[in-house]
Design an enzyme around this catalytic site. Structure first.
Site, mmCIF file in Angstrom:
data_model
loop_
_atom_site.group_PDB
_atom_site.id
_atom_site.type_symbol
_atom_site.label_atom_id
_atom_site.label_comp_id
_atom_site.label_asym_id
_atom_site.label_seq_id
_atom_site.Cartn_x
_atom_site.Cartn_y
_atom_site.Cartn_z
ATOM 1 N N HIS A 58 10.601 3.043 6.780
ATOM 2 C CA HIS A 58 12.052 3.154 6.599
ATOM 3 C C HIS A 58 12.613 3.968 7.764
ATOM 4 C CE1 HIS A 58 12.068 1.452 2.515
ATOM 5 N NE2 HIS A 58 10.921 2.082 2.352
ATOM 6 N N ARG A 60 16.039 4.008 8.481
ATOM 7 C CA ARG A 60 17.344 4.520 8.029
ATOM 8 C C ARG A 60 18.527 4.207 8.940
ATOM 9 N NH1 ARG A 60 15.142 4.662 3.348
ATOM 10 N NH2 ARG A 60 14.184 6.583 2.636
ATOM 11 N N ASP A 303 4.972 3.433 4.026
ATOM 12 C CA ASP A 303 6.182 3.690 3.232
ATOM 13 C C ASP A 303 6.843 5.002 3.663
ATOM 14 O OD1 ASP A 303 8.269 3.342 1.518
ATOM 15 O OD2 ASP A 303 7.090 3.457 -0.334
HETATM 16 O O1 DOR Z 1 9.807 6.031 -2.739
HETATM 17 C C1 DOR Z 1 10.381 5.082 -2.215
HETATM 18 N N1 DOR Z 1 11.316 5.283 -1.273
HETATM 19 N N2 DOR Z 1 10.076 3.846 -2.596
HETATM 20 C C2 DOR Z 1 10.784 2.781 -2.177
HETATM 21 O O2 DOR Z 1 10.479 1.685 -2.572
HETATM 22 C C3 DOR Z 1 11.933 2.957 -1.273
HETATM 23 C C4 DOR Z 1 11.812 4.195 -0.510
HETATM 24 C C5 DOR Z 1 13.077 4.601 0.177
HETATM 25 O O3 DOR Z 1 13.760 3.770 0.753
HETATM 26 O O4 DOR Z 1 13.372 5.819 0.173
HETATM 27 ZN ZN ZN Z 2 8.994 0.052 -2.182
#
Ligand code: DOR
Ligand code: ZN
Length: 429
Positions: A58, A60, A303
């Site tokens: 991610h 952002r 993740d």
């Molecule tokens: O813990 C998580 N954070 N799981 C997810 O599926 C999305 C992610 C996020 O975008 O912060």
């Molecule tokens: Zn996820």
């Protein structure tokens, strides 16, 4: 462009060799290579691996540049030994059009630290109701192959079926965040003895396993590729093993945090340990390690989920789920898999580079360390140990679950097509 002679590294943990990098490619691998004019990188005692590839990052941007940007996340990735990351679609605006995925891709090119490969959303606005313009994203300059509503599950089975049918046409893959929302309403942590004791609403393993079981059957029926994000339970591993034995085209990833941490962390009520799917039990952790070791789980996906202080340092129930992962992923894999003898270095290369690159259909990543290949490489010191200091991370956020923990392994250098993005453990740009 500078040439490099990497001296005495052990490719995939094998015998020491010199690696000559010329014009962005590996020119030679062998003993006592002569390379007049090349910059020498002393690598005795270091392991050389193909540059790592993350399936699940991610970044952002656009939308929450206060938590991370393509550039800061790319720097964190390079420091973690990555040469390519897949940028998840749950940005603001959502990456559900060719325009947004091209923007993210271009920002990645400009930062120039890793290949930033955008993931496209499956549904418009991650709303779970209408398919996004998958074909236009696939045809765009970003060449999207992985589609995911991550953060949300594609819960509607008819929509999931149609998404699988659609991506099949261009060899894409649907990456599912497996969470049946009707079973996780209000959930705060893994549902079990500890959630009962702490009085927190539970997220049952069945909410994940039920979706995976459904989706492998859909993938088999359609004949399309399915990827399962952040598998977290022993039952999920069993379902995947069964599906693979039937020949279903399914792949899966596990996060570093699910390989190391358990729901016991929630007893601290420290929201840094709040994540989706939640940290599970010792038994689940053992099954995940076994599944990664035997290849039932194909890949480690970080993740990496940066969050701003105000979204994370609150009461447990109000905090956003997610934790940082890029900079410590390799160290956690060394701690949980390599040091206990469950994965050798070739196995690390396979699970953190070769298979993730194959799942994303990436060219030039996850390749052998051999003449003619693009010089996407990482040099790791397996003997080094360090205590994680969140203040020292390159990420713009600080929500590391490993703060204060000593972990093995140090990324000494990372090369992206022959250009060092990390040298002496420091980012070069
Ligand atoms: O813990 C998580 N954070 N799981 C997810 O599926 C999305 C992610 C996020 O975008 O912060
Ligand atoms: Zn996820």
């Amino acid at each position: 462009m500078m040439n490099y002679l990497i001296k005495g590294a052990r490719p995939l943990g094998g015998e020491p060799a010199d690696i000559l990098v010329e014009d962005g490619r590996i020119a030679a691998v062998g003993d006592s290579l002569d390379a007049t004019g090349a910059e020498v990188v002393e690598a005795t005692g270091l392991i050389a691996l193909p540059g790592l590839v993350d399936l699940h990052t991610h970044l952002r941007e656009p939308g929450r540049e206060d938590a991370e940007t393509v550039e800061t996340g790319s720097r964190a990735a390079a420091l973690g030994g990555f040469t390519a990351v897949h940028a998840m679609a749950n940005t603001d605006p959502v990456a559900d059009t060719a325009g947004v995925v091209e923007q993210v891709w271009r920002l990645g090119q400009e930062a120039g630290l890793v290949d930033v490969v955008p993931v496209g959303a499956v549904t418009v606005g991650l709303g779970g109701e209408r398919l996004a313009e998958l074909g236009a994203m696939a045809d765009s300059a970003a060449r999207v192959r992985i589609f995911s509503d991550d953060g949300h599950c594609v819960a509607d089975p008819a929509l999931m079926r149609r998404a699988l049918e659609y991506v099949k046409a261009f060899d894409g893959v649907v990456a599912q965040h497996a969470e049946e929302p009707r079973l996780t309403a209000g959930a705060q942590m893994h549902e079990g003895d500890r959630s009962a004791k702490l009085g927190l609403t539970g997220w049952p393993a069945a909410a994940e396993e039920g979706i995976i079981a459904r989706d492998v059957l859909l993938a088999e029926h359609v004949g399309a590729r399915l990827h399962v994000c952040h598998v977290s339970t022993a039952g999920s591993v069993e379902i995947l093993r069964w599906a693979k034995s039937r020949g279903v085209q399914v792949t899966a990833e596990v996060t570093p945090h699910h390989l190391l941490l358990t729901d016991a962390c929630a007893e601290s009520y420290d929201p840094v340990f709040k994540v989706n799917p939640p940290l599970r039990t010792d038994r689940d952790v053992e099954a995940l390690r076994a599944g990664l070791a035997d290849g039932t789980i194909d890949a480690v996906g970080t993740d990496h989920a940066p969050h701003a202080v105000e979204d994370k340092e609150s009461e447990w129930a109000q905090a956003r789920p997610g934790m940082l992962g890029l900079e410590q992923a390799l160290s956690v894999v060394i701690e949980t898999m390599v040091e206990p003898g469950r994965l050798d270095w070739a196995g690390v290369a396979d699970r953190m580079s070769v298979r993730p690159a194959a799942i994303g259909r990436l060219d030039g990543h996850g390749r052998p360390i051999a003449p003619g290949e693009p010089a996407n490489l990482v040099l790791v010191d397996p003997a080094a140990r360090a205590t994680v200091d969140p203040a020292a991370l390159a990420s713009r956020s600080r929500n590391s679950p490993y703060a204060g923990r000593e972990l093995p392994g140090r990324v000494v250098a990372t090369f992206l097509r022959g250009v060092p993005t990390v040298l002496d453990g420091k980012a070069t740009r």
